[in-house]
Design an enzyme around this catalytic site. Structure first.
Site, PDB file in Angstrom:
ATOM      1  N   ASP A   1     -70.179  13.083 -20.639  1.00  0.00           N
ATOM      2  CA  ASP A   1     -69.372  11.885 -20.381  1.00  0.00           C
ATOM      3  C   ASP A   1     -68.222  11.762 -21.369  1.00  0.00           C
ATOM      4  OD1 ASP A   1     -71.833  11.288 -22.049  1.00  0.00           O
ATOM      5  OD2 ASP A   1     -70.623   9.536 -22.529  1.00  0.00           O
TER       6      ASP A   1
ATOM      7  N   ASP B   1     -62.567  10.117 -26.927  1.00  0.00           N
ATOM      8  CA  ASP B   1     -63.690   9.472 -27.616  1.00  0.00           C
ATOM      9  C   ASP B   1     -63.908  10.032 -29.012  1.00  0.00           C
ATOM     10  OD1 ASP B   1     -64.212   7.636 -25.675  1.00  0.00           O
ATOM     11  OD2 ASP B   1     -65.816   8.764 -24.727  1.00  0.00           O
TER      12      ASP B   1
ATOM     13  N   ASP C   1     -72.825  -4.400 -28.021  1.00  0.00           N
ATOM     14  CA  ASP C   1     -71.976  -5.589 -28.060  1.00  0.00           C
ATOM     15  C   ASP C   1     -70.590  -5.381 -27.459  1.00  0.00           C
ATOM     16  OD1 ASP C   1     -70.709  -4.091 -30.047  1.00  0.00           O
ATOM     17  OD2 ASP C   1     -71.575  -5.246 -31.691  1.00  0.00           O
TER      18      ASP C   1
ATOM     19  N   GLY D   1     -71.029   4.690 -18.374  1.00  0.00           N
ATOM     20  CA  GLY D   1     -69.859   3.872 -18.070  1.00  0.00           C
ATOM     21  C   GLY D   1     -69.129   3.387 -19.303  1.00  0.00           C
TER      22      GLY D   1
END
Length: 724
Positions: A408, A418, A264, A227
């Site tokens: 992903d 990404d 984080d 996710g």
């Protein structure tokens, strides 16, 4: 001439109709089922549900999440001695204070909702310093021409590789409309302000930011639920002139989500600059990609990586951020659970809902009428294979290495997505590995097409039960509840049928599309007009083999070929000309290892190849047409228009990052100039072709020339970290 659009601040950007809004067509986390519940219940009473790593219910495609860029683990002060004994309630109260729940005035001084129905919210305590350090004019032009950024470009200052410390950006009065539009942009893109609506926007259905759920295979291993662990989509808006096209704005590094696991949710300045620059550089090379809008630096927010760095939020833009992993999440290969993660059981109705949305609104497949009951599973898989084949062909043709082609990280739209430890090829090495975490070379340059095939197979595996069911219905679409009563044997039968009837065809489509696109691009790089079946064996492969064995720079070699002239091969006495000798010498200077080069053998190899190239150019003279009487000049222009003078090399990125980290005020102007060069990579930067010595050039031109070079030998083939 570019069309003119009425520009509005970000809080006023129109929303798409509800039929085109992802969150009103896919299934939310039932723990926060509507924007109203999210705004009035979650943010007010239980905000930690957004920040806790958890496995979402199986039917959920996404979770509502608001940006909250904070150091993690959160620095929650101790409970006062006179305070509550309920630690959970205390933490919820602390989080609520940091969430954006307080209504705020918009750039147009509205306190009521904007015409789009959205209101602006800020935190009652969180007000960390934020600074705009990057903004892409090309992304604005292409995707968001109706967005008013105010005086943002004035504040960023004039792009310059050699900026003067005395020359700074323009500062306007805080009350000016231009300043308010820019500050609102910074606040929203920096995760400080959030645009939401409980029940006014989107036809009364409301609107709130979200993060997508997906799973995937990482380095070939099933990883379960992944996710958007640090990506939050904050807004979608229709393009003002392209019918049916909607762009989604997503913040990367704006804080934790339910998918963050132990991380984080933040991004550092270093990795944000890399993604910001490369997204726009890839677009300039015509390689399908997500886009980057801006960078908001958060200098007071420390982030722990290999060292303590500072945070930055990158805003990326795309028509959709849906990945192959979104489908894998709903039809997983196995169920697993571990600390901080795991994988849900399959939810085949959620798979159907996602597929129908992608076919109708994301891929917009022609010839497939889902509403009329047309089967769509095979068509979806084939289209994703085609798009990703074209994408990876462009990667190979332009020497781009992604570094982490997990399933992903593969886009349904065939977009490069990404940007992590990526690199552009320096010295040509087909086995090069750009990610130092990839110890086995799974994602090496030469393996990239195979890894995209692997991802397409994962998509097919996820959709196989549905495709098999469509086949059993006579190639009709499945309906709600289609697998509710199917036995495991029936599901396996559907899966087997789908794989038998689909996989070989999908792979054929991929291989053919990739090969056609790759050869098209290499012909373009060599300015060849004719399409000959012998091109790969006669020209492409021998050229690449020479680059590899002679350790020549990939991009400089292609660019230098623009200066080749066929008449140099022989003079009137049948001997090699001086021009040819000089030209080949220039090609061979493209190696960082001149002492290791066998110049005699290399020269012979180049003579043989250039002879074939000259013959081919002779054969194509008529292909340039009467409008190009000087074939060589036309070919030179064509080669230079297809081969970048400026390449976003690793050493250059490290140089730019250091300058922004050391002094953001001047560094952001260097960043702006590098972005300008990356968006116009074919221009003759650094006085290309001018023999003026470097020390006699204007300092700015001299630095342009340096940035167009190979850089230091020690940074050639530099491997980057996944840590970002």
């Amino acid at each position: 001439m570019a069309a003119k659009f009425t520009q509005v601040p970000i809080s006023e950007l129109p929303l798409p109709p509800p039929s085109h809004i992802l969150t009103h067509n896919l299934t939310p986390d039932p723990n926060e089922p509507t924007p109203s519940a999210f705004i009035h219940d979650v943010l007010q009473n239980r905000p930690s549900i957004q920040r806790r790593a958890r496995i979402l219910p199986g039917e959920a495609h996404f979770a509502y999440v608001s940006p909250i860029p904070l150091e993690f683990p959160y620095e929650v002060p101790p409970i006062p001695s006179t305070g509550t004994d309920d630690k959970a309630a205390y933490i919820e109260t602390w989080l609520k204070e940091h969430e954006a729940t307080i209504p705020a005035e918009t750039a147009l001084k509205r306190n009521d909702p904007s015409p789009n129905g959205l209101s602006k919210f800020v935190s009652q305590v969180r007000d960390q310093r934020r600074a705009l350090v990057g903004l892409s004019e090309t992304c604005l032009r292409d995707c968001l021409p109706h967005l008013d950024v105010g005086d943002a470009f004035d504040v960023l200052g004039r792009p310059a590789l050699v900026p003067s410390s005395s020359e700074s950006g323009v500062t306007r009065e805080a009350s000016s409309p231009a300043e308010r539009a820019r500050q609102e942009l910074v606040d929203v893109l920096g995760g400080h302000a959030v645009l939401m609506s409980a029940d006014v926007a989107a036809g009364g259905k409301g609107y709130a930011p979200w993060s997508l759920r997906y799973s995937g295979h990482q380095f070939g291993n099933w990883a379960g639920q992944l996710g958007d662990g640090r990506a939050i989509s904050i807004l979608s808006t229709p393009h003002p002139s392209e019918e049916g096209v909607t762009y989604e704005l997503q913040l990367k590094g704006a804080g934790r989500t339910p998918f963050s696991r132990t991380a984080d949710g933040l991004a550092v300045l270093r990795s944000s600059i890399r993604e910001f620059l490369c997204s726009e550089a890839m677009h300039a090379l015509s390689i399908p990609t997500t886009r980057s809008l801006g960078l908001v630096y958060l200098p007071e927010l420390p982030v722990m990586r290999e060292r303590i760095e500072t945070a930055c939020v990158c805003t990326r833009v795309a028509e959709s951020f849906i990945r192959i992993g979104n489908f894998e999440a709903l039809s997983p290969t196995m169920r697993i659970f571990f600390f901080g993660g795991g994988q849900q059981d399959p939810d085949y109705d959620a798979l159907r809902i996602l597929g129908e949305w992608v076919v109708k609104k994301v891929l917009r497949l022609e010839g497939v009428n889902v509403n009329a009951g047309d089967a769509w599973g095979k068509a979806l898989v084939f289209e994703v294979a085609r798009r990703n084949a074209r994408m990876v062909a462009a990667w190979q043709a332009y020497g781009f290495m992604h570094g982490v082609i997990n399933t992903d990280n593969v886009s349904i739209l065939g977009l490069t997505i990404d940007y992590g430890p990526y690199a552009f090829m320096d010295v040509f090495d087909p086995q090069h590995i750009c990610n130092h975490s990839d110890s086995e070379g799974r994602y090496a340059y030469m393996h990239q097409p195979s890894m995209i095939v692997y991802a397409c197979r994962a998509l097919l595996n996820a959709l196989a039960p549905l495709i098999g069911a469509e086949i059993s219905l006579g190639n009709k679409a499945v309906k709600e509840g289609w697998a509710a009563h199917a036995s495991s044997d029936t599901l396996q039968s559907w899966r087997t049928t789908a794989l038998e009837q689909t996989q070989s065809e999908m792979e054929r489509i991929f291989q053919e599309t990739c090969a056609v696109e790759y050869t098209r691009l290499l012909r373009k790089r060599l300015a060849l007009r004719l399409k000959l079946d012998t091109d790969p064996s006669e020209l492409f492969h021998p050229l690449l083999d020479m680059m590899e064995h002679q350790q020549l720079d990939f991009h400089l070699t292609f660019r230098k070929l623009s200066g080749f002239r066929r008449e140099w091969m022989r003079d009137e006495r049948g001997e090699r000309t001086g021009e040819l000798e000089a030209f080949m010498g220039g090609l061979l200077r493209g190696t960082p290892e001149p002492d290791r080069l066998d110049y005699t053998r290399a020269t012979e190899q180049w003579l043989q190849w250039l002879g074939k190239y000259a013959d081919r150019i002779d054969r194509e003279v008529s292909e340039w047409g009467a409008e190009e009487p000087d074939c060589d000049a036309a070919r030179e222009r064509a080669v230079k228009a297809a081969n970048p003078r400026f390449v976003l090399r690793q050493w250059l990125l490290e140089d730019v990052i250091k300058k922004v980290e050391v002094d953001p005020t001047t560094g952001k102007r260097v960043l702006a100039k590098v972005l300008e060069m990356a968006c116009a990579p074919f221009e003759p930067w650094g006085a290309e072709g001018d023999d003026t010595p470097d020390n006699e050039l204007d300092p700015e031109i001299r630095e342009e020339r340096r940035y167009c070079g190979m850089g230091e030998k020690r940074l050639l083939g530099f491997q980057c970290s996944c840590s970002s």
